[in-house]
Motif scaffolding. Structure first.
Motif, PDB file in Angstrom:
ATOM      1  N   SER A   1      23.255  61.866  62.560  1.00 54.46           N
ATOM      2  CA  SER A   1      22.855  61.325  63.614  1.00 54.46           C
ATOM      3  C   SER A   1      21.314  60.804  63.755  1.00 54.46           C
ATOM      4  O   SER A   1      20.956  60.325  64.695  1.00 54.46           O
TER       5      SER A   1
ATOM      6  N   ARG B   1      22.407  63.394  70.687  1.00 55.37           N
ATOM      7  CA  ARG B   1      21.493  63.279  69.485  1.00 55.37           C
ATOM      8  C   ARG B   1      20.419  64.137  69.892  1.00 55.37           C
ATOM      9  O   ARG B   1      19.863  64.714  68.699  1.00 55.37           O
TER      10      ARG B   1
ATOM     11  N   ASN C   1      27.448  60.215  72.972  1.00 61.00           N
ATOM     12  CA  ASN C   1      26.497  60.312  71.851  1.00 61.00           C
ATOM     13  C   ASN C   1      25.488  61.473  72.034  1.00 61.00           C
ATOM     14  O   ASN C   1      24.722  61.060  72.849  1.00 61.00           O
TER      15      ASN C   1
ATOM     16  N   VAL D   1      24.541  55.253  63.871  1.00 58.89           N
ATOM     17  CA  VAL D   1      25.332  56.295  63.908  1.00 58.89           C
ATOM     18  C   VAL D   1      25.489  56.575  65.525  1.00 58.89           C
ATOM     19  O   VAL D   1      24.397  57.336  65.854  1.00 58.89           O
ATOM     20  N   TYR D   2      26.635  56.412  66.137  1.00 57.45           N
ATOM     21  CA  TYR D   2      26.733  56.843  67.669  1.00 57.45           C
ATOM     22  C   TYR D   2      28.208  57.541  67.847  1.00 57.45           C
ATOM     23  O   TYR D   2      28.904  57.157  67.679  1.00 57.45           O
ATOM     24  N   ALA D   3      27.736  58.737  68.302  1.00 55.27           N
ATOM     25  CA  ALA D   3      29.035  59.713  68.615  1.00 55.27           C
ATOM     26  C   ALA D   3      29.981  59.660  67.349  1.00 55.27           C
ATOM     27  O   ALA D   3      31.053  59.803  67.638  1.00 55.27           O
TER      28      ALA D   3
ATOM     29  N   PRO E   1      20.070  55.490  63.533  1.00 53.90           N
ATOM     30  CA  PRO E   1      20.258  54.955  64.650  1.00 53.90           C
ATOM     31  C   PRO E   1      21.585  54.109  65.061  1.00 53.90           C
ATOM     32  O   PRO E   1      22.143  54.124  66.160  1.00 53.90           O
TER      33      PRO E   1
END
Lengths: 229, 520
Positions: free
Chosen positions: B395, A53, A51, B400-402, B398
């Motif tokens: 993104s 960010r 992930n 939303v992950y990868a 919070p």
């Protein structure tokens, strides 16, 4: 007699060859054709990817830009010059950011315009021979801006004497014509465009969103040139 | 209308609201890498009837087998005509099912508390977000709540039916995800701690008796049967049963060596309490966390004479505490992994809300509590909308992950637009050259194309010059450029934030496409 035998043999050979040839041909055309079944590798199953960010400041591809040669006496013309744009009220930042000399990739250094085709326009306050244009849209993340088109003109309204120095809108989705230049990934050293000494006072830069979102951003634009003699 | 009828009426509205939030535009969000993995694995089961448990990837079989009825109804046995909505129906329905299961707990925590818990689950952004996600987590939580609720009903009725039901749910938990072992551990330890801690403070008639041996056997037998059936692929793959146990070895290793999924112990609680990324909005489920603290206080409050703490409430409090600690201490963390303990917070919050109303004897306090609850719920509801219908693939959300970027859908659109202009149309050759983690969710979105190959290295992919479409990761572009520079057009698309894919389009195909576009 021998001549006749030769003639007969020749005629027989020719007939035989044609017959056989025709047979082969017809065999080729009559034979049912099927699609060549290719055994293509299947995708590999793999777990949840990383992930990301936070901003990614790494360079993604390519080597460092090679030196770019310009005529002696070339100056940075755009610094602190007036900027206008298609969106008079940017969502984030100020128009002045485009020519303020700050090229940082961090928050607070870019101006953001809404979705769709948008442009910024720099008034160089005089006509110059433009030798290079250097653009930073947004470089804290690997992204590609769509339909990057750079036009120059002596007409502030871009109605007459418009010359296109860069256009990577290969499907004409911005409606300014199909361009042959390539898309590129934003990096911290910016994108340098060779404007080949074209004479102009105004520089207009278009874009139509990017791979991360529909917005249009400019961190900085630098225009280099020499005075018209 | 009495209070009980009003509460049941409210509960029906809550369920309908939960359904609304979960069902609308289920296909809005692009398929996540993990969803696509699951979908392709399910496609093999759907089309060929084949399923083999893989103890290193994909988790348990329940997701795939339970998806079958939805797919059969929507698209028969054709994988290519399956869509995102059909796949996400299963977690969506079970997400609503969790709320319905709360009704089985009404005499454990009170009907009022069960209704409040239902409201919180209905509008919790996290709960809704992952109910619209084709992964195992919502299934696991549904079976977990089912197992506990059925066990609770058993303690009330002593009926073998509820023993079997609890066993069934436990078996399904085991057949859903290997991390069920954490929940099982927390459930058992919580039971033990609750009995010990309440030995003197609970009226003896409230203390659940130990189950009958025969009922315990029914519970174990049902659980074992259902998990054996699923893991053995209905006896087609007996090895799957052994693998389901051996899997704990590899998952134990992964839990410790979390790699880029390693996050600090406070990761989940911080995410729920307060999150903000970049210039994005602030996210907080603090209302639920705060009310859960009140519920926790109620579960452990000092008792006065004649007072008693509901056994079930303290059980939930212990479970939540233990499960939260366990999930937080494991370095491997992904946001959806918090659901099995977050459901405990939601139940406690339900009790907390009803407890606050009960102890607010004065009207002014009661009005204040109702006002805070109302405003808090509006806040949660707005965030829920934002998380699921506005920032669903952003993104800055919070949860939303990868996740796959929206721009990836432009890549798929481009391929779909180009294919009619190629003589082979959907049989045109597409070569994908990337590492596996940058290939997904392409296999899902390219499922309608007959000739798609996946390679990890340029050298392995064979001839490239005449291939109509080549998709590659950026690290391959410098190798591909010499082969393709003169006869392919290059476009870039974002797969995930910061990760781009290159699409090479054969120049002839592109020219044909442009000509047709011009004509139209």
């Amino acid at each position: 007699m021998i001549k006749k035998i030769y003639l007969f043999a020749f005629a027989f050979s020719v007939t035989a060859l044609f017959t056989l040839g025709g047979g082969i041909d017809s065999q080729n055309t009559d034979q049912e054709k099927v699609v060549l079944e290719l055994k293509l590798p299947k995708p590999m199953f793999v777990g949840t990817p990383k992930n990301i960010r936070s901003p990614n400041l790494e360079r993604i591809t390519g080597k460092k830009r090679r030196p770019f040669y310009v005529p002696k006496g070339t100056l940075l013309l755009s610094l602190d010059k007036p900027v206008t744009g298609s969106d008079t009220e940017p969502i984030i930042g100020e128009m002045e950011f485009v020519t303020d000399g700050e090229k940082s990739g961090e928050e607070g250094y870019y101006v953001e315009f809404g979705p769709g085709v948008q442009y910024v326009q720099i008034d160089l306050e005089g006509s110059y021979h433009l030798n290079a244009i250097l653009i930073w849209h947004y470089h804290s993340q690997a992204r590609v801006y769509r339909d990057v088109i750079i036009q120059v003109s002596d007409d502030a309204d871009f109605i007459t004497g418009v010359k296109t120095v860069f256009n990577n809108d290969h499907d004409n989705s911005a409606g300014l014509g199909v361009g042959k230049d390539k898309e590129y990934i934003e990096v911290n050293e910016g994108r340098l465009v060779d404007s080949r000494g074209v004479k102009a006072r105004y520089v207009r830069l278009y874009s139509r969103g990017n791979t991360s979102n529909d917005m249009n951003h400019y961190v900085e634009v630098e225009v280099y040139g020499t005075p018209v003699k | 209308m009495n209070k009980k009828t009003a509460l049941y009426g409210l509960f029906i509205l809550v369920v309908l609201g939960a359904l609304l939030f979960r069902l609308i535009q289920l296909d809005l969000r692009p398929m996540h890498h993990d969803e696509a993995n699951q979908a392709v694995k399910f496609g093999i089961l759907l089309e060929k009837g084949e399923y083999r448990y893989d103890r290193t990837e994909h988790h348990g079989p329940s997701l795939y087998y339970l998806s079958l009825p939805f797919a059969w109804v929507a698209s028969g046995t054709s994988f290519s005509s399956l869509n995102e909505e059909t796949l996400r129906l299963l977690p969506m329905i079970l997400g609503v099912g969790i709320i319905l299961l709360f009704l089985l707990l009404k005499d454990g925590v009170s009907l009022e508390a069960a209704v409040f818990a239902g409201i919180f689950a209905a509008v919790s952004p996290a709960m809704v977000f992952y109910s619209r996600f084709y992964i195992q987590e919502t299934l696991l939580v549904f079976f977990l709540v089912g197992a506990v609720a059925a066990a609770w009903r058993y303690t009330r009725t002593r009926s073998p039916f509820w023993a079997a039901a609890s066993g069934l749910f436990c078996g399904m938990m085991f057949a859903t995800k290997e991390t069920c072992i954490i929940a099982f551990g927390a459930m058992l330890a919580a039971l033990f701690l609750t009995r010990i801690s309440l030995k003197k403070s609970v009226r003896q008639e409230d203390m659940p008796d130990m189950p009958k041996i025969s009922h315990l056997l029914i519970f174990l037998g049902t659980g074992a049967l259902v998990s054996l059936l699923l893991y053995s692929s209905f006896f087609q793959n007996p090895k799957g049963i052994l693998d389901s146990v051996l899997a704990f070895g590899s998952y134990l290793g992964r839990a410790g060596d979390a790699g880029f999924h390693s996050h600090p112990f406070y990761y989940y609680l911080k995410m729920l309490a307060f999150s903000q990324y970049g210039n994005g909005p602030v996210w907080s489920e603090a209302l639920i966390l705060g009310l859960a603290l009140v519920g926790g206080y109620a579960a452990f409050r000092p008792l006065t004479n004649g007072d008693s703490v509901p056994f079930f409430l303290r059980y939930v409090a212990f479970y939540t505490l233990l499960a939260t600690a366990a999930y937080s201490l494991i370095p491997y963390k992904t946001p959806w992994n918090m659901l099995p303990f977050y459901i405990g917070f939601i139940l406690l919050a339900g009790y907390g809300a009803s407890f606050l109303l009960r102890i607010s004897k004065k009207l002014i306090f009661r009005i204040a509590v109702i006002l805070v609850l109302g405003l808090g719920l509006i806040h949660l509801g707005m965030q829920c909308y934002r998380a699921n219908f506005k920032y669903y693939a952003d993104s800055r959300n919070p949860y939303v992950y990868a996740h796959t970027s929206m721009d990836f859908m432009n890549l798929i659109q481009r391929i779909n637009d180009l294919s009619p202009h190629h003589p082979d149309q959907e049989q045109m050759l597409i070569k994908v050259i990337t590492q596996p983690d940058e290939a997904w969710p392409l296999p899902w979105y390219l499922r309608g194309f007959g000739r798609v190959g996946y390679w990890q290295e340029v050298g392995e992919a064979g001839a490239l010059a005449n291939v109509p479409l080549i998709i590659s990761s950026l690290d391959k572009t410098s190798q591909l450029q010499p082969y393709l520079e003169d006869n392919h057009l290059l476009e870039y698309y974002e797969l995930r934030p910061g990760i781009l894919l290159a699409l090479y389009i054969d120049q002839n195909l592109w020219d044909t496409f442009l000509q047709k576009k011009k004509v139209n």
